[in-house]
Design an enzyme around this catalytic site. Structure first.
Site, PDB file in Angstrom:
ATOM      1  N   ARG A 260      54.585  28.751  47.667  1.00  0.00           N
ATOM      2  CA  ARG A 260      54.629  28.512  46.228  1.00  0.00           C
ATOM      3  C   ARG A 260      55.691  27.460  45.956  1.00  0.00           C
ATOM      4  O   ARG A 260      56.718  27.401  46.658  1.00  0.00           O
ATOM      5  CB  ARG A 260      55.013  29.795  45.479  1.00  0.00           C
ATOM      6  CG  ARG A 260      53.919  30.816  45.400  1.00  0.00           C
ATOM      7  CD  ARG A 260      52.800  30.371  44.456  1.00  0.00           C
ATOM      8  NE  ARG A 260      51.773  31.379  44.338  1.00  0.00           N
ATOM      9  CZ  ARG A 260      50.681  31.468  45.115  1.00  0.00           C
ATOM     10  NH1 ARG A 260      50.479  30.575  46.077  1.00  0.00           N
ATOM     11  NH2 ARG A 260      49.798  32.423  44.915  1.00  0.00           N
ATOM     12  N   GLU A 289      53.217  23.180  38.533  1.00  0.00           N
ATOM     13  CA  GLU A 289      51.854  22.652  38.717  1.00  0.00           C
ATOM     14  C   GLU A 289      51.128  22.569  37.379  1.00  0.00           C
ATOM     15  O   GLU A 289      51.301  23.468  36.549  1.00  0.00           O
ATOM     16  CB  GLU A 289      51.086  23.572  39.681  1.00  0.00           C
ATOM     17  CG  GLU A 289      51.677  23.509  41.074  1.00  0.00           C
ATOM     18  CD  GLU A 289      51.054  24.512  42.049  1.00  0.00           C
ATOM     19  OE1 GLU A 289      50.056  25.152  41.693  1.00  0.00           O
ATOM     20  OE2 GLU A 289      51.596  24.654  43.138  1.00  0.00           O
ATOM     21  N   HIS A 307      47.452  21.942  45.536  1.00  0.00           N
ATOM     22  CA  HIS A 307      47.307  23.400  45.704  1.00  0.00           C
ATOM     23  C   HIS A 307      45.860  23.773  46.082  1.00  0.00           C
ATOM     24  O   HIS A 307      45.151  24.417  45.304  1.00  0.00           O
ATOM     25  CB  HIS A 307      47.747  24.151  44.436  1.00  0.00           C
ATOM     26  CG  HIS A 307      48.049  25.604  44.699  1.00  0.00           C
ATOM     27  ND1 HIS A 307      48.905  26.346  43.934  1.00  0.00           N
ATOM     28  CD2 HIS A 307      47.588  26.460  45.653  1.00  0.00           C
ATOM     29  CE1 HIS A 307      48.965  27.590  44.391  1.00  0.00           C
ATOM     30  NE2 HIS A 307      48.169  27.678  45.438  1.00  0.00           N
TER      31      HIS A 307
HETATM   32  O1  LIG Z   1      47.740  30.154  46.551  1.00  0.00           O
HETATM   33  C1  LIG Z   1      46.759  30.780  46.808  1.00  0.00           C
HETATM   34  C2  LIG Z   1      46.657  32.210  46.761  1.00  0.00           C
HETATM   35  O2  LIG Z   1      47.636  32.888  46.448  1.00  0.00           O
HETATM   36  O3  LIG Z   1      45.554  32.717  47.034  1.00  0.00           O
END
Ligand SMILES: O=CC(=O)O
Length: 341
Positions: A260, A289, A307
């Site tokens: 993250r 983001e 992401h």
């Molecule tokens: O970032 C992606 C997830 O948490 O699935």
């Protein structure tokens, strides 16, 4: 690109005797709130099996939306890494029984509130592990071998003028992993195949792992050439990658983040890259983001992804199937497939 190859899988699932406690007709009346657009197939499946509400279809506040759509008919929330289920949403849904997240990460869900109110929580682990680990390796290769920079070099015709120049070898490097969970372990296995030595930092030593354990992240960063963030985001791990860790990794070190954005102090990361105190970075996630620090856009030693760690057709479909199966199991009074709470 999306495909529609779900018919066989779906038919098999619908025949599952475990799911016959509650009929399809009853299931269809259960209110499920999707918090934002995610994956079309998931949306279609939710629409087919439940009474689907789309939060993004409302222009007003959540409270207004829920007033007009009778918040008390909603018994499930399907959220993701963008919009999960915070305290405000949970408080506005008096009939909420389950949050089934279309993500493995739980940082957008107020777990304490869910626990307090007896609301079940499920996520999508395992099915996305390979993709996220694959991308971590892709980012390493992208940074060290300059894959994006050299692709651009060819496209703009610079090759005709001169050779690209030398990159850095990946095979045999020392790799440090922050968080040796499912994804961290999958990354370690892949890096082992590249002849890398593996070490890790986590809350406690993992008895199953033969990799070198560090109880201090600074020591891990000092001892490795590539540092990969693969742990869950919690209050404990927020900004776990700070100035001290970055400086320990050093001017030849590479930071990879597929966890993250908030794991990394982004301001410190940017200044370390600009000042040459860090060798490079491969990032799939950011603190705010979809905002990406402007300064990173001009750097050739940085590879940026929007992401997309688990965003393949195969994995997105599998995650959607898991969300639907968890919801069906819950409303049929069966055990959740991937329970968190
Ligand atoms: O970032 C992606 C997830 O948490 O699935």
């Amino acid at each position: 690109m999306e495909t529609s190859h779900h018919t066989t899988q779906q038919t098999e699932k619908e025949k599952d005797p475990n799911l016959e406690k509650i009929s399809g007709i009853e299931m269809k009346s259960i209110g499920v709130l999707m918090t934002c657009p995610m994956h079309k197939y998931l949306e279609q499946q939710l629409e087919t099996h439940f009474n689907l509400f789309r939060l993004w279809h409302c222009n007003s506040s959540i409270t207004e939306f829920l007033k007009t759509h009778q918040g008390n008919t909603i018994r499930a929330v399907v959220g993701n890494t963008e919009i999960g289920a915070d305290a405000e949403l949970i408080a506005s849904l008096p009939s909420l029984e389950i949050v089934a997240s279309y993500s493995v990460g739980l940082d957008k869900i107020d777990l304490r509130k869910c626990e307090e109110k007896g609301i079940r929580v499920a996520n999508t682990p395992d099915v996305l592990t390979d993709d996220v680990a694959d991308l971590a390796i892709g980012l390493i290769l992208g940074v060290l071998r300059g894959i994006c920079a050299s692709d651009a070099y060819v496209r703009i015709g610079k090759w005709k003028d001169a050779d690209f120049g030398l990159a850095t070898k990946f095979s045999g490097k020392s790799v440090g992993i922050v968080g040796l969970g499912r994804i961290g372990t999958a990354i370690a296995k892949r890096a082992e195949a590249f002849g890398c030595s593996i070490s890790y930092f986590s809350r406690s030593q993992k008895p199953f792992a033969s990799y070198k354990f560090y109880s201090n992240i600074i020591d891990l960063a000092t001892s490795c050439q590539i540092l990969i963030v693969a742990c869950a985001l919690t209050e404990e791990t927020r900004h776990i990658i700070n100035r001290e860790v970055i400086d320990a990794l050093g001017p030849k070190g590479i930071l990879i983040n597929i966890g993250r954005g908030a794991h990394v102090d982004e301001t410190e990361l940017v200044s370390a890259l600009l000042e040459g105190r860090l060798g490079g970075a491969g990032l799939d996630v950011y603190e705010n983001e979809p905002e990406v620090p402007e300064e990173l856009l001009g750097l050739g030693n940085v590879v940026l992804q929007p992401h997309v760690g688990s965003d393949t057709v195969e994995t997105s479909d599998a995650m959607a199937d898991l969300v639907i199966s968890n919801l069906k199991a819950h409303f049929s009074k069966k055990s959740l497939l991937t329970p968190v709470i």
